[in-house]
Structures are given as C-alpha cells and as structure tokens.
Design a protein around this motif. Structure first.
Motif, PDB file in Angstrom:
ATOM      1  N   GLY A 211      -6.375   1.355  -8.358  1.00 31.16           N
ATOM      2  CA  GLY A 211      -6.832   1.295  -6.968  1.00 31.16           C
ATOM      3  C   GLY A 211      -6.008   0.361  -6.112  1.00 31.16           C
ATOM      4  O   GLY A 211      -5.903   0.555  -4.897  1.00 31.16           O
ATOM      5  N   ASN A 212      -5.451  -0.673  -6.709  1.00 34.78           N
ATOM      6  CA  ASN A 212      -4.592  -1.612  -5.980  1.00 34.78           C
ATOM      7  C   ASN A 212      -3.139  -1.217  -6.203  1.00 34.78           C
ATOM      8  O   ASN A 212      -2.656  -1.235  -7.345  1.00 34.78           O
TER       9      ASN A 212
ATOM     10  N   PHE B 209      -4.001  -9.093  -7.803  1.00 33.45           N
ATOM     11  CA  PHE B 209      -3.094  -8.231  -7.031  1.00 33.45           C
ATOM     12  C   PHE B 209      -2.777  -8.840  -5.668  1.00 33.45           C
ATOM     13  O   PHE B 209      -1.616  -8.879  -5.236  1.00 33.45           O
ATOM     14  N   LEU B 210      -3.780  -9.329  -4.975  1.00 34.43           N
ATOM     15  CA  LEU B 210      -3.553  -9.906  -3.644  1.00 34.43           C
ATOM     16  C   LEU B 210      -2.745 -11.199  -3.734  1.00 34.43           C
ATOM     17  O   LEU B 210      -1.916 -11.480  -2.849  1.00 34.43           O
TER      18      LEU B 210
ATOM     19  N   SER C  92      -2.740  -0.394  -0.660  1.00 35.51           N
ATOM     20  CA  SER C  92      -4.097   0.077  -0.960  1.00 35.51           C
ATOM     21  C   SER C  92      -4.841  -1.018  -1.708  1.00 35.51           C
ATOM     22  O   SER C  92      -4.330  -1.555  -2.704  1.00 35.51           O
ATOM     23  N   VAL C  93      -6.049  -1.344  -1.245  1.00 30.84           N
ATOM     24  CA  VAL C  93      -6.832  -2.430  -1.824  1.00 30.84           C
ATOM     25  C   VAL C  93      -8.190  -1.893  -2.260  1.00 30.84           C
ATOM     26  O   VAL C  93      -8.897  -1.236  -1.481  1.00 30.84           O
ATOM     27  N   ASP C  94      -8.537  -2.168  -3.504  1.00 33.40           N
ATOM     28  CA  ASP C  94      -9.854  -1.793  -4.045  1.00 33.40           C
ATOM     29  C   ASP C  94     -10.898  -2.741  -3.466  1.00 33.40           C
ATOM     30  O   ASP C  94     -11.321  -3.707  -4.105  1.00 33.40           O
TER      31      ASP C  94
ATOM     32  N   LEU D 111      -2.521  -1.172   5.991  1.00 31.87           N
ATOM     33  CA  LEU D 111      -3.566  -1.499   5.027  1.00 31.87           C
ATOM     34  C   LEU D 111      -4.522  -0.314   4.881  1.00 31.87           C
ATOM     35  O   LEU D 111      -5.012   0.232   5.876  1.00 31.87           O
ATOM     36  N   LEU D 112      -4.800   0.063   3.623  1.00 31.00           N
ATOM     37  CA  LEU D 112      -5.768   1.120   3.315  1.00 31.00           C
ATOM     38  C   LEU D 112      -6.917   0.511   2.532  1.00 31.00           C
ATOM     39  O   LEU D 112      -6.718  -0.127   1.494  1.00 31.00           O
TER      40      LEU D 112
END
Length: 653
Positions: free
Chosen positions: A301-302, A343-344, A314-316, A401-402
């Motif tokens: 997802g990330n 991830f961030l 893409s960020v979960d 950003l998604l």
C-alpha cells in the motif's frame, strides 16, 4: 417378429430354438452382446467394443435409409414452410404493425440505456475537450478510480438471494460499461485506484493468522448475527473469487487495451495497491492477516511511482491512523501502523531513488546501478566506494499524494459546486465567496466502527511535511466529489476527493477523475520550461444516472402496455388487421378457429427407419396395428349392415 402359426389345420408347434438363437432373433443383437442369463459372453469371441461398433454401423445405415426415403423431403418441406412464413410476414402491413414498431422502439431504448448513453457521457470527457497545454505538448494522461466496492453478502446482509444476486449483476454491469468506455475511448496511460476495491474484503476469513476481532473493536450488534455465517461460508476461497471478479471488471479491459496495435511500446502503469477501510478495516480495528492477504495480491500500500515526470506517493492512511487511535496508548498497535511509519520516515530517501531510476530509463540506461568490475585485494578493498541512486544532485519532481482517507479540514468546509449530494448554500446578498461553514456541502468530520471520514489533524500536517513538495492530493472514501484548498498549516495543498465509480454508493451519477500531466525535462531532470507554473490539469468525468434510466424503462413499459391494450380493443371495432396470422394448411387459409382437426395425416409405419428395437416389442406393435386393421374392417361391415337393414325396414313400412 411374430411367432409363426400352423395354418394346415394342425395344432400350433413353435420351432424349437436355443437360448442364443432366440435372443438373436427377438432382440436384434448378437448373443455375445446380451445373453439370456445376462452374461456378456456366451461362447462367442467378439468383444463389447466390436458389438458396439456393429450397433453404430447398423444405426448409421438406418439413418442413411431414413434420409434417402423420408428425411430429405422433410428438410426441404421445413425450409419451404419457413421461407413461405417469412414471405407472409414481410409485407408492408405486417412490418409496420404496432407490435413490430414497439419491438423496434424497445431495441432502440435498450441500446440507448445500456450502451449509447455510456458512450456519449464518456465521449464528452475527451482529453482534447478540456486540456489546455501549448501546441505540440504530449502530456501523460492518468485516470483516478475510487471506491468500486464490489457488492457482496456484506453489503446488504438482509436481502434474499434473488435480489442480492440481481444487485450484484446490475452493479457489475454498470462498472463494466463505464470503465470499459474509459479504456476504449480515453485510453489513459496510467490508472490509479484509490482504495475500497471490495465492500466486505475485511470480513472474509483468512487462511492464515488470527482472524478474531480485537477486544477493543468488536462488530456492531447489527452484524453480530451474521458473523457465524460469514466465517463459515465466506473465507479465503471466496475472497479469491472476488479478486477474480475485480480482475474481470477492471484488469481485463486494461490488458485488452494495451494489446491493441500501436501500443506495444507505450509506457503504461496500473496501480491497485492503495487499500481502503473496506479492504482492511480502519486504524486499531485492522487485522494484520487481512492486510497481508491484500498486499500479497495487489502489492504494498505504501509506494512511490514516477509517472509523467511527477512523483506519486501512495500512503496506506487506514493503517497509519492506528497510531493516532486512543487504543494506541492501551494496546500494542505497532504491527498495524509501523510499516507506514517506517515508509514515511524513509520517504525523502526513496523519492530521489525513484526519480533517478526514471531519468536513467529516459536516457536509455539500465535503471539499477551497476558495480564497477575490478579485482582488489581483500585487505585493501574500499567498501565505501559503492554506487548508489538518489544523490543530492537528483532533482525533485512535483509530488502528488494519494490517500484513501481525505486530509483533515475544519467541520463545515465547503466542497464546491461539483458536489452532487448538496450544492453549496446560497451566499447572502453582497457576499462573493462561499458560505463557511456549509455543513450540507462539506464532508462530515466524524468516525465510527471501521471508518473515519477525514484523517486526524496532526497526522495530516505531519503527512504533508514528510512527503514534501506536495502540489496536489487525491483521495477517495466519501463517494462524492469534493474540491478544496487546505489551510496554511497544511501548506495550501489542493485536494480532490474522487467520486465512486459504482452506482450503489449513494451518488446518483458516479464518475472518475482524469489528470493530465505535462512537465518536460531534459536528460538530467531539469525542467525545459522553468517558468511553467502549472504541471497538471484535472477534469471530473460523470457517468449516466442508472436510476433515471430505470425510471424511463418503467415509463416506456407502461406506455407500451397501454398502446397494446387500446389496439386490442380497436381491432374488432375498426376492423384492423390482427397481428396474429391465421393458419394455412395445404394451401388453404382457414377463417375461424377450428376446435377439431381439419385434416388427418397419413399414418406410416416408421419402424423400419428407426433404430434397432426389440423383436418382442416389434411383434407386439406390429400385431397391434394388424388388430386395429381387422377391427376397422369389422366396424365398417357392421355399419354397412345396419344401413341396409334400416333402408329395408323403411320400404316394408
């Protein structure tokens, strides 16, 4: 065959036959095929296969004989009758009759409602109709699809099976037609899904891991009675079937579009890995095995993608929200939110790597770095001299950003005039800007079991800061369109919440968002147009209202029934030509309805053309027909005698 009788005056003495001989004559098969005692081989060396081949040959000979003597004539007669009936129907009055006109009308109505209206609505969204780039520009075109939420038993658990199956069929067909037109007409270079691919994805039991509800997040009472049935009937296998169903609706048209001539070398991207709360759950209620299953089939997802010289991050967000949950202080939720947090934290290192790989691809180089080929002594080798990607010299591209869940905004922040459910409130006289707060036109800032309408405020600020250089954000979840510009704390980022593409998500007119990207770079990643301020343009594409289409169907059906009823009453009054053709028999057209047969076909004995049958049965049926003939002669003689006696009696009187 009938048994022989002795007509010489003596008593009947049937010819003595062996068991095998009797079976052979009585049933038409060899004794090896069927013996009197039920055995399959009674002294003969032929096998069952040979007997079967003999039977097939005999059957084929019977069919050939039937075709030559009767079948050919029957086929010619049937063709003649069919052509004759067509000629009777192809008259001016018949073709232009009211029922035929109604049938033609309904064909047009159904083609319009199920095909043409989708084509027309998507055709209005053609790229050239709204793109505004300089002449000669070659933008990268992206389609954003949100919340298909495939209908399943979790959607309407109280509905009976026929209605549930019909609902699934109708919603799937709607998305197939809308998304199919998106691929056929608009042919986007890339497609990104913004989560909620399934409606009950989080509810279907996994094959591995602990699937129990956490003690702090049990199902609501309205769903408790269905849990046992769901866990029994809807598990891993059912989820895989839903995965295949998603592929049939969305992935298959994408692959088909890419296989068309001229697109072999076109750079295309299809991303479905961003999860929604209906796919995983939300925050502290997420079950890690459910997320593992989703990422196994759809991807992580990330992720970071460089598309059209823009960096898509893409960020979960549904997993990230567990860190801001009140339960995080009382329970260990790190397995849920730590992957997104890591991830961030590494994102400022991951973004340059993705950009450098894209630039190397543009230059025709291998995307991955290669080590220098040299021989060194182990004790003198320089292990610090390693090639790497993403240095400080790598340029930073505009970032998009998604997120499935929209970013935070104060309650009552209006979503603009394109929101369907509630248009903006009318401002008072003299006010030029929108009414604030406008709760009807805004996304509700609220939460509940397994959902939260917007992210936490501090998480939104932190997210935008860690992603960095965000020029635009796109989200889903709300099912309706929302467009706004965030506050200074959230870096004045413009965000669009994309409409759901499904007709069952509470919006009358579903849709999707088109994004056109144009940011020309040189081989080193520097912009060719430094003064260019805008590198992306968006357009909301609306699909037809299926509810309005069904209402039109009902109205047209009522009108059609009224027309047929009125015509039925007027046929005898105005002596109109009836729609039903009167029967024709041997060239004679009968006026009226005959209750009894008007002709008698000749009775033929077709047994000689049939398949091999039982000799005993043939004997009985043959004897029966002979008996009928004798009875018919006797009846005729009796009738003739009575007539003679009747006429004689009259003369004596």
């Amino acid at each position: 065959m009938a048994r022989p009788y002795n007509y010489g005056g003596g008593s009947y003495k049937p010819k003595q036959q062996s068991t095998n001989s009797w079976n052979q004559h009585a049933y038409g098969y060899s004794s090896n095929f069927f013996s009197g005692d039920g055995s399959s081989n009674n002294g003969n060396n032929t096998s069952l296969v040979e007997d079967f081949v003999a039977f097939v040959k005999k059957a084929l000979r019977a069919l050939v004989k039937f075709w030559r003597e009767r079948g050919r004539r029957m086929v010619v007669t049937a063709i003649y009758n069919t052509v004759h009936q067509i000629k009777r129907n192809l008259t001016y009055n018949r073709i232009l009759s009211v029922p035929h006109l109604l049938v033609g009308f309904w064909v047009v109505v159904l083609l319009w409602g199920e095909r043409w209206t989708f084509h027309s609505m998507v055709e209005n969204c053609a790229w050239e109709n709204w793109e505004n780039w300089p002449a000669g520009a070659q933008p990268h075109r992206v389609a954003l699809v949100a919340d298909p939420q495939l209908i399943d038993p979790h959607s309407y658990p109280g509905r009976p099976w026929p209605i549930q199956a019909l609902t699934i069929k109708l919603t799937d067909n709607y998305m197939k037609r809308g998304y199919g037109q998106l691929q056929e007409q608009l042919d986007p270079d890339s497609v990104f899904f913004l989560g909620d691919l399934f409606d009950g994805g989080r509810e279907w039991k996994t094959a591995h891991g602990d699937f129990r509800d956490p003690s702090w997040g049990p199902h609501p009472k309205s769903e408790q009675k269905y849990l046992k049935s769901w866990n029994k009937h809807y598990g891993e296998f059912y989820w895989l079937k839903e995965y295949g169903r998603f592929g049939e609706i969305f992935i298959k048209p994408w692959i088909k579009s890419g296989m068309e001539s001229g697109k072999e070398h076109k750079r295309r991207k299809f991303v479905t890995s961003l999860p929604g709360n209906h796919d995983l759950g939300f925050g502290a209620e997420i079950k890690v095995p459910v997320r593992n299953r989703f990422e196994t089939y759809f991807g992580e997802g990330n992720r970071v993608d460089v598309v059209g010289n823009h960096t898509f991050v893409s960020v979960d967000s549904v997993s990230m929200s567990a860190e801001a949950s009140p339960e995080a202080a009382r329970h260990d939720l790190k397995p849920i939110y730590m992957p997104t947090k890591i991830f961030l934290d590494r994102l400022q290192w991951l973004k340059p790597i993705a950009v450098e790989k894209e630039l190397r691809m543009m230059r025709g180089e291998v995307p991955e770095v290669q080590f220098k080929h040299r021989i060194e002594e182990v004790d003198k080798a320089n292990f610090k001299d390693k090639p790497s990607l993403g240095t400080e010299k790598t340029p930073e591209l505009p970032t998009i950003l998604l997120s499935h869940v929209p970013l935070y905004r104060p309650p009552g922040t209006p979503c603009g005039p394109l929101r369907e459910r509630h248009p903006p409130a009318k401002p008072p006289k003299g006010q030029t800007g929108p009414v604030v707060p406008d709760h009807g036109n805004a996304i509700s800032v609220s939460r509940g079991y397994q959902y939260q309408n917007v992210l936490d405020e501090q998480q939104s600020i932190s997210l935008l800061k860690k992603v960095g250089n965000v020029v635009h954000a796109f989200s889903g979840d709300d099912h309706d369109y929302c467009e706004l510009v965030h506050s200074e704390e959230q870096r004045r980022v413009k965000e669009i919440t994309v409409k759901s593409i499904s007709m069952a998500m509470g919006v009358n007119k579903p849709g999707f968002v088109l994004v056109s990207l144009w940011n020309p770079l040189d081989s080193g990643g520097k912009p060719l147009n430094p003064d260019q301020k805008q590198t992306l343009q968006t357009h909301l594409c609306i699909l037809p209202s299926q509810l309005s289409t069904y209402i039109r169907y009902v109205g047209f059906a009522i009108i059609s029934v009224i027309i047929l009823v009125v015509r039925a009453f007027l046929v005898p009054v105005l002596k109109l030509t009836p729609f039903a053709l009167e029967p024709e028999v041997q060239g004679v057209q009968y006026r009226g309805s005959a209750l009894l047969p008007v002709f008698k076909a000749k009775v033929e004995d077709y047994d000689e053309y049939g398949f091999p049958s039982s000799g005993l049965g043939s004997s009985r049926s043959g004897g029966g027909r002979g008996g009928i003939g004798v009875v018919r002669v006797l009846v005729d003689m009796d009738i003739a005698g009575r007539r003679a006696r009747g006429s004689g009696g009259g003369s004596r009187g």
